[in-house]
Design a protein around this motif. Structure first.
Motif, PDB file in Angstrom:
ATOM      1  N   PRO A  93     -69.205  26.808 -54.878  1.00 15.96           N
ATOM      2  CA  PRO A  93     -69.409  26.578 -53.448  1.00 15.96           C
ATOM      3  C   PRO A  93     -68.186  26.985 -52.633  1.00 15.96           C
ATOM      4  O   PRO A  93     -67.041  26.854 -53.093  1.00 15.96           O
ATOM      5  N   LEU A  94     -68.422  27.464 -51.422  1.00 14.85           N
ATOM      6  CA  LEU A  94     -67.366  27.776 -50.465  1.00 14.85           C
ATOM      7  C   LEU A  94     -67.484  26.834 -49.280  1.00 14.85           C
ATOM      8  O   LEU A  94     -68.549  26.268 -49.010  1.00 14.85           O
ATOM      9  N   THR A  95     -66.395  26.663 -48.536  1.00 15.93           N
ATOM     10  CA  THR A  95     -66.409  25.701 -47.433  1.00 15.93           C
ATOM     11  C   THR A  95     -67.142  26.206 -46.203  1.00 15.93           C
ATOM     12  O   THR A  95     -67.309  25.447 -45.245  1.00 15.93           O
ATOM     13  N   ASP A  96     -67.592  27.459 -46.182  1.00 13.99           N
ATOM     14  CA  ASP A  96     -68.429  27.919 -45.071  1.00 13.99           C
ATOM     15  C   ASP A  96     -69.909  27.705 -45.360  1.00 13.99           C
ATOM     16  O   ASP A  96     -70.773  28.117 -44.578  1.00 13.99           O
ATOM     17  N   GLY A  97     -70.223  27.071 -46.478  1.00 15.90           N
ATOM     18  CA  GLY A  97     -71.605  26.760 -46.805  1.00 15.90           C
ATOM     19  C   GLY A  97     -72.284  27.766 -47.707  1.00 15.90           C
ATOM     20  O   GLY A  97     -73.403  27.525 -48.154  1.00 15.90           O
ATOM     21  N   ARG A  98     -71.642  28.893 -47.984  1.00 19.11           N
ATOM     22  CA  ARG A  98     -72.233  29.855 -48.897  1.00 19.11           C
ATOM     23  C   ARG A  98     -71.874  29.508 -50.346  1.00 19.11           C
ATOM     24  O   ARG A  98     -70.951  28.731 -50.597  1.00 19.11           O
ATOM     25  N   VAL A  99     -72.604  30.095 -51.266  1.00 22.00           N
ATOM     26  CA  VAL A  99     -72.399  29.845 -52.687  1.00 22.00           C
ATOM     27  C   VAL A  99     -72.200  31.175 -53.394  1.00 22.00           C
ATOM     28  O   VAL A  99     -73.025  32.092 -53.257  1.00 22.00           O
ATOM     29  N   LEU A 100     -71.109  31.297 -54.128  1.00 21.50           N
ATOM     30  CA  LEU A 100     -70.854  32.498 -54.912  1.00 21.50           C
ATOM     31  C   LEU A 100     -71.514  32.327 -56.274  1.00 21.50           C
ATOM     32  O   LEU A 100     -71.403  31.265 -56.903  1.00 21.50           O
ATOM     33  N   CYS A 131     -66.769  44.016 -68.158  1.00 22.39           N
ATOM     34  CA  CYS A 131     -65.897  43.339 -69.115  1.00 22.39           C
ATOM     35  C   CYS A 131     -66.764  42.544 -70.081  1.00 22.39           C
ATOM     36  O   CYS A 131     -67.964  42.384 -69.880  1.00 22.39           O
ATOM     37  N   ARG A 132     -66.119  42.014 -71.121  1.00 20.89           N
ATOM     38  CA  ARG A 132     -66.841  41.206 -72.105  1.00 20.89           C
ATOM     39  C   ARG A 132     -67.086  39.796 -71.613  1.00 20.89           C
ATOM     40  O   ARG A 132     -68.116  39.195 -71.911  1.00 20.89           O
ATOM     41  N   HIS A 133     -66.112  39.239 -70.899  1.00 21.24           N
ATOM     42  CA  HIS A 133     -66.287  37.854 -70.444  1.00 21.24           C
ATOM     43  C   HIS A 133     -65.518  37.627 -69.145  1.00 21.24           C
ATOM     44  O   HIS A 133     -64.345  37.981 -69.039  1.00 21.24           O
ATOM     45  N   LEU A 134     -66.197  37.051 -68.174  1.00 23.70           N
ATOM     46  CA  LEU A 134     -65.596  36.698 -66.889  1.00 23.70           C
ATOM     47  C   LEU A 134     -65.968  35.267 -66.565  1.00 23.70           C
ATOM     48  O   LEU A 134     -67.134  34.881 -66.664  1.00 23.70           O
ATOM     49  N   CYS A 135     -64.985  34.476 -66.165  1.00 23.54           N
ATOM     50  CA  CYS A 135     -65.204  33.066 -65.846  1.00 23.54           C
ATOM     51  C   CYS A 135     -64.631  32.757 -64.474  1.00 23.54           C
ATOM     52  O   CYS A 135     -63.470  33.083 -64.190  1.00 23.54           O
ATOM     53  N   LEU A 136     -65.434  32.146 -63.609  1.00 23.21           N
ATOM     54  CA  LEU A 136     -64.940  31.735 -62.299  1.00 23.21           C
ATOM     55  C   LEU A 136     -63.964  30.575 -62.453  1.00 23.21           C
ATOM     56  O   LEU A 136     -64.182  29.661 -63.261  1.00 23.21           O
ATOM     57  N   LEU A 137     -62.901  30.593 -61.668  1.00 19.45           N
ATOM     58  CA  LEU A 137     -61.930  29.501 -61.660  1.00 19.45           C
ATOM     59  C   LEU A 137     -62.377  28.397 -60.718  1.00 19.45           C
ATOM     60  O   LEU A 137     -63.256  28.601 -59.874  1.00 19.45           O
ATOM     61  N   PRO A 138     -61.809  27.190 -60.830  1.00 19.66           N
ATOM     62  CA  PRO A 138     -62.170  26.111 -59.907  1.00 19.66           C
ATOM     63  C   PRO A 138     -61.956  26.529 -58.458  1.00 19.66           C
ATOM     64  O   PRO A 138     -61.156  27.423 -58.165  1.00 19.66           O
ATOM     65  N   PRO A 139     -62.679  25.895 -57.526  1.00 19.22           N
ATOM     66  CA  PRO A 139     -62.572  26.275 -56.120  1.00 19.22           C
ATOM     67  C   PRO A 139     -61.126  26.278 -55.630  1.00 19.22           C
ATOM     68  O   PRO A 139     -60.347  25.365 -55.915  1.00 19.22           O
ATOM     69  N   ALA A 140     -60.776  27.321 -54.874  1.00 22.54           N
ATOM     70  CA  ALA A 140     -59.429  27.421 -54.312  1.00 22.54           C
ATOM     71  C   ALA A 140     -59.248  26.377 -53.218  1.00 22.54           C
ATOM     72  O   ALA A 140     -60.208  25.966 -52.563  1.00 22.54           O
ATOM     73  N   PRO A 141     -58.007  25.929 -52.984  1.00 23.44           N
ATOM     74  CA  PRO A 141     -57.775  24.896 -51.967  1.00 23.44           C
ATOM     75  C   PRO A 141     -58.241  25.283 -50.575  1.00 23.44           C
ATOM     76  O   PRO A 141     -58.670  24.409 -49.807  1.00 23.44           O
ATOM     77  N   ALA A 144     -62.074  29.355 -49.024  1.00 17.35           N
ATOM     78  CA  ALA A 144     -62.585  30.633 -48.536  1.00 17.35           C
ATOM     79  C   ALA A 144     -62.474  31.728 -49.578  1.00 17.35           C
ATOM     80  O   ALA A 144     -63.233  32.698 -49.536  1.00 17.35           O
ATOM     81  N   CYS A 145     -61.523  31.613 -50.491  1.00 17.27           N
ATOM     82  CA  CYS A 145     -61.334  32.618 -51.536  1.00 17.27           C
ATOM     83  C   CYS A 145     -61.915  32.109 -52.851  1.00 17.27           C
ATOM     84  O   CYS A 145     -62.077  30.907 -53.053  1.00 17.27           O
ATOM     85  N   ALA A 146     -62.221  33.061 -53.731  1.00 12.36           N
ATOM     86  CA  ALA A 146     -62.702  32.719 -55.067  1.00 12.36           C
ATOM     87  C   ALA A 146     -61.989  33.608 -56.066  1.00 12.36           C
ATOM     88  O   ALA A 146     -61.732  34.785 -55.805  1.00 12.36           O
TER      89      ALA A 146
END
Length: 408
Positions: A93-100, A131-141, A144-146
């Motif tokens: 989730p992003l703080t503008d209401g969109r979801v990546l 790539c072989r494997h990609l993992c999203l990191l926890p939400p940035a402080p 707005a960024c991911a």
């Protein structure tokens, strides 16, 4: 190799608002079976939104769902696509209401932004990384960024997948295999990663303000495996797991402190596994008062909630709400723990745990908030306690901490 898809149509100006009367209700769903592993329920750093893959009824499969948490009552918005999602897709989730969303497509990972519209779900392609494997990191402080990690055989690359330029942006290359991820500051500059290198796992810090410069954070002994499980940026409280005491144990320390990591006995209950999932913000000058919520698991007995702080020197245990999305929750600065839950009759619920005074053994789950979308002074043990200093504002490594047992 990076394969960038063209950017799509911009999202509407108000993606935060719930769907209007003309919006379709989204796929009907039920609570996931208790024995099914649920995809992660991820909350933004400011606690305003959350997202997860919800399970539809029958053969509907998984679909993204966004929860709004900062209003008077929580509500959920379904974001279904043209077909169900794979269970290994990730949402953020992003703080503008969109979801990546991150989807596996053959030998690459495609990234898109999802948002509700009056006619269903809007989608903005962000590009793809082969790539072989990609993992999203926890939400940035900043919300707005991911960011994401791409794992290779001998190194890990850090990418900004949203909030930078046109498409995914390579930020840093770190030798070794990295996992985890915790933000150490509110500015979104210092990112801690658990890195396995030459058979040993240590936590390192990647400084995004210095071009991805990497430095050690946890190094309790030369040969111990030291991992960072949770970091609270306001207080600097760190929850770590290390085998330095001789067995794999939970410990705590404070970022930048001259005091060593300590391993309280109360965080080693027999036959029970503890996993921290949320820490109370706002205790900038008193990290010992910062409460931490744990998922407590015992074979044959299920899962429930544990709450600990260094000041209380004990682990208090409470039942979770029926349908709790196990291991998910967030603290308010006022000390209230909010736990999301889903049942067949409540598709979007938020239970509030009010902690009793430390001297009282009991604990209360307040009446859950819900809305259906349709209407320690632990004694340090013997051993060297010197810390390896680094120049400010770099974090101070918690190095050569005592490894024997501590009370509390």
């Amino acid at each position: 190799m990076t394969v960038c898809a063209p950017l799509g149509t911009p999202a509407p100006s108000d993606p935060q608002s719930p769907p209007g009367p003309s919006a379709p209700p989204g796929p009907a769903r039920s609570a996931p079976p208790a024995d099914m592993r649920r995809p992660a329920f991820t909350v933004t750093a400011d606690g305003s939104y959350a997202a997860w893959l919800a399970l539809g009824r029958g053969t509907d499969g998984w679909f993204p769902e966004r929860w709004t948490l900062d209003g008077p009552e929580p509500y959920a918005v379904s974001l279904p696509g043209s077909q169900p999602e794979e269970a290994d897709s990730q949402v953020l989730p992003l703080t503008d209401g969109r979801v990546l969303i991150r989807r596996r497509v053959a030998e690459r990972y495609a990234l898109s932004l999802l948002y509700p519209t009056g006619h269903g779900t809007g989608e903005v392609p962000l590009g793809a990384i082969e790539c072989r494997h990609l993992c999203l990191l926890p939400p940035a402080p900043d919300g707005a960024c991911a960011y994401a990690l791409v794992l290779a055989e001998r190194h890990t690359t850090l990418w900004r997948v949203h909030g930078g330029g046109n498409g995914p942006e390579l930020l840093a290359t770190v030798p070794g295999r990295c996992e985890g991820g915790a933000w150490l500051d509110r500015a979104g500059r210092l990112l801690a990663l658990d890195r396995e290198l030459e058979g040993v796992t240590k936590t390192v810090v990647v400084d995004l303000g210095r071009g991805g410069e990497t430095s050690p954070l946890l190094q309790i002994t030369d040969t111990s495996n030291d991992r960072l499980l949770l970091a609270e940026p306001d207080s600097g409280l760190l929850l770590v797991r290390s085998d330095a005491p001789g067995t794999d144990r939970l410990g705590w320390g404070v970022l930048g402190s001259a005091r060593p990591v300590r391993f309280p006995e109360c965080l080693l209950p027999p036959g029970t596994a503890l996993t921290p999932f949320a820490a109370q913000p706002g205790h900038g000058l008193a990290p010992e008062q910062c409460s931490v919520a744990f998922r407590v698991d015992r074979e044959g007995a299920g899962s429930w909630v544990g709450v600990w702080s260094a000041a209380t020197k004990r682990l208090r245990q409470f039942p979770g709400p029926v349908g709790w999305l196990t291991g998910a929750g967030l603290w308010t600065t006022g000390g209230e723990l909010k736990l999301p839950f889903v049942t067949p009759t409540v598709p979007c619920g938020l239970a509030r745990l009010r902690l009793p005074p430390p001297e009282e053994p009991g604990g209360d789950l307040a009446e859950p908030l819900c809305l259906e979308p349709d209407d320690e002074d632990d004694e340090p043990s013997t051993g060297p306690a010197a810390l390896a200093p680094v120049p400010a504002p770099r974090p101070v490594p918690l190095q050569q901490a005592p490894c024997a047992r501590a009370s509390g």
